[in-house]
Design an enzyme around this catalytic site. Structure first.
Site, mmCIF file in Angstrom:
data_model
loop_
_atom_site.group_PDB
_atom_site.id
_atom_site.type_symbol
_atom_site.label_atom_id
_atom_site.label_comp_id
_atom_site.label_asym_id
_atom_site.label_seq_id
_atom_site.Cartn_x
_atom_site.Cartn_y
_atom_site.Cartn_z
ATOM 1 N N LYS A 116 13.599 90.788 46.617
ATOM 2 C CA LYS A 116 14.851 91.530 46.789
ATOM 3 C C LYS A 116 14.592 92.969 47.201
ATOM 4 C CE LYS A 116 18.048 89.060 43.677
ATOM 5 N NZ LYS A 116 18.880 89.202 42.475
ATOM 6 N N LYS A 197 15.830 78.520 50.271
ATOM 7 C CA LYS A 197 16.741 78.149 49.198
ATOM 8 C C LYS A 197 18.188 78.417 49.620
ATOM 9 C CE LYS A 197 17.699 80.957 45.894
ATOM 10 N NZ LYS A 197 17.863 81.850 44.746
ATOM 11 N N LYS A 200 23.800 82.473 48.079
ATOM 12 C CA LYS A 200 25.140 82.940 48.410
ATOM 13 C C LYS A 200 25.137 84.257 49.167
ATOM 14 C CE LYS A 200 25.578 83.846 43.469
ATOM 15 N NZ LYS A 200 26.339 83.466 42.299
HETATM 16 P P1 AMP Z 1 22.810 83.129 40.632
HETATM 17 O O1 AMP Z 1 23.814 82.715 41.645
HETATM 18 O O2 AMP Z 1 21.596 83.760 41.257
HETATM 19 O O3 AMP Z 1 23.390 83.914 39.516
HETATM 20 O O4 AMP Z 1 22.263 81.763 39.969
HETATM 21 C C1 AMP Z 1 22.942 81.047 38.980
HETATM 22 C C2 AMP Z 1 22.177 79.774 38.657
HETATM 23 O O5 AMP Z 1 22.142 78.888 39.776
HETATM 24 C C3 AMP Z 1 20.710 80.005 38.255
HETATM 25 O O6 AMP Z 1 20.370 79.129 37.204
HETATM 26 C C4 AMP Z 1 19.947 79.646 39.503
HETATM 27 O O7 AMP Z 1 18.630 79.216 39.238
HETATM 28 C C5 AMP Z 1 20.795 78.512 40.052
HETATM 29 N N1 AMP Z 1 20.636 78.376 41.505
HETATM 30 C C6 AMP Z 1 20.928 79.327 42.438
HETATM 31 N N2 AMP Z 1 20.671 78.865 43.682
HETATM 32 C C7 AMP Z 1 20.196 77.594 43.538
HETATM 33 C C8 AMP Z 1 19.738 76.591 44.465
HETATM 34 N N3 AMP Z 1 19.728 76.799 45.772
HETATM 35 N N4 AMP Z 1 19.316 75.408 43.952
HETATM 36 C C9 AMP Z 1 19.332 75.181 42.621
HETATM 37 N N5 AMP Z 1 19.746 76.085 41.702
HETATM 38 C C10 AMP Z 1 20.174 77.282 42.151
#
Ligand code: AMP
Ligand code: TRP
Length: 342
Positions: A116, A197, A200
């Site tokens: 990041k 990956k 968002k």
């Molecule tokens: P965040 O949107 O970064 O707050 O992530 C929230 C949750 O979603 C965390 O447990 C991440 O590990 C999971 N996560 C985010 N992106 C992915 C992805 N592409 N595949 C699987 N899990 C994800």
């Protein structure tokens, strides 16, 4: 009486942009499944969101939308504590205390920090200490299990190290938490590029991520354009060249709840990747339809969302505040005496 304590679960998600299919498959779907079996806390981590520059009005809107989406996905405030991180001051307080037991070198090694920080013009201190706040989130509830996607495993391991260090320095207080990573779907990849990956981040083009609020049409278009390979075999594979097909099958498997053998059997006789993409798209559209409908109804009742958030915060504070008080005492900070008047 006589009941064995249920394992406590803690997890978090940032209120930035929407909720992706990766968030849903890697995390939220499993949180919903934990309900009824475990003692759950799910946190909208707005304090983590501000480690990257945010527009204040946007952040506030996204936070309420995330609350609505989590409820729409099936988190039930009667069975889980769902709350906003900034509503419970124990998180920031504990984060400071843990900053003072965490060597800076541990933070500089974090993959997510390195990834990041190269994307930022100015790297904020909060981005470096982000995993310390995450450790605080988990430890002040003495959580046993942390269900997350693959990308958060390193942060949970750091949390374990911080907990052990605190316990070693000041005495046994913290539970050492376990990361719980799904066997299938822990890393859903971008549809436009199966080597990255699904994320968002707004830096990605349309067609990269599926958002839970997307229309059926948008979802269909994104799947139709999904990158695959020049072959024709529809099977799970670790081969990087087949990452696109593997990702589509993984999405299908996690949404339908079928195992690999049954998933591959479903596609025997399929007419090429076009057929595969269409069927995965239809499966996702049907699974997300009721979620989107519930979301549309929930977002129209902001007072209800706010009341749920407040109740969640009260329940969360009742657990975490006494633990933070104990941390302070163990570290040698002087508690305020009951009466300050002379
Ligand atoms: P965040 O949107 O970064 O707050 O992530 C929230 C949750 O979603 C965390 O447990 C991440 O590990 C999971 N996560 C985010 N992106 C992915 C992805 N592409 N595949 C699987 N899990 C994800
Ligand atoms: N860092 C996590 C993410 O971006 C979110 C998070 C914050 C979290 N605190 C947490 C996850 C505590 C699990 C437990 O996905």
């Amino acid at each position: 009486m006589g009941q064995t304590a249920r394992p406590r679960v803690f997890s978090g998600i940032q209120p930035t942009s929407g909720v992706t299919l990766g968030n849903y498959i890697g995390a939220i779907k499993n949180w919903v499944d934990f309900q009824g079996q475990k003692d759950n806390l799910f946190c909208l981590v707005d304090l983590h969101a501000i480690t990257i520059k945010q527009d204040p009005a946007e952040l506030r809107a996204r936070t309420r939308e995330l609350m609505a989406m989590l409820l729409a996905c099936g988190l039930d405030p009667a069975r889980s504590i769902v709350f906003l991180q900034s509503h419970v001051r124990a998180h920031t307080e504990a984060a400071w205390l843990l900053n003072c037991v965490t060597p800076i070198g541990w933070l500089q090694k974090m993959t997510q920090f390195k990834d990041k920080s190269v994307k930022q013009e100015s790297v904020l201190t909060g981005l470096l200490t982000y995993p310390v706040l995450m450790a605080a989130d988990i430890l002040i509830y003495k959580a046993n299990e942390v269900p997350v996607g693959e990308d958060q495993k390193q942060h949970v391991e750091l949390t374990r190290n911080i907990a052990e260090r605190f316990n070693g320095l000041f005495g046994e207080l913290f539970v050492i938490p376990e990361p719980v990573i799904p066997k299938l779907g822990a890393r859903i990849m971008g549809l436009d590029d199966p080597s990255t990956k699904m994320s968002k981040s707004s830096a990605h083009k349309p067609g990269h991520a599926i958002f839970l609020s997307d229309s059926a049409d948008t979802i269909l278009r994104a799947f139709k354009r999904a990158v695959t390979d020049s072959g024709g075999e529809i099977r799970f594979s670790d081969d990087p060249l087949k990452a696109g097909v593997n990702n589509l099958l993984t999405i299908y498997a996690t949404i339908t709840g079928k195992d690999r053998v049954n998933v591959e059997a479903d596609f025997i006789g399929a007419r090429g990747y076009g057929d595969l993409k269409l069927r995965v798209a239809e499966t996702v559209i049907e699974a997300l339809r009721p979620i989107r409908e519930r979301y549309e109804a929930l977002i129209k009742e902001p007072a209800n969302l706010d009341a749920n958030m407040r109740r969640g915060a009260e329940a969360a504070a009742a657990i975490s505040e006494p633990i933070v008080r104990q941390m302070k005492e163990m570290m040698g900070l002087t508690p305020a005496q009951p009466s300050l008047s002379v």
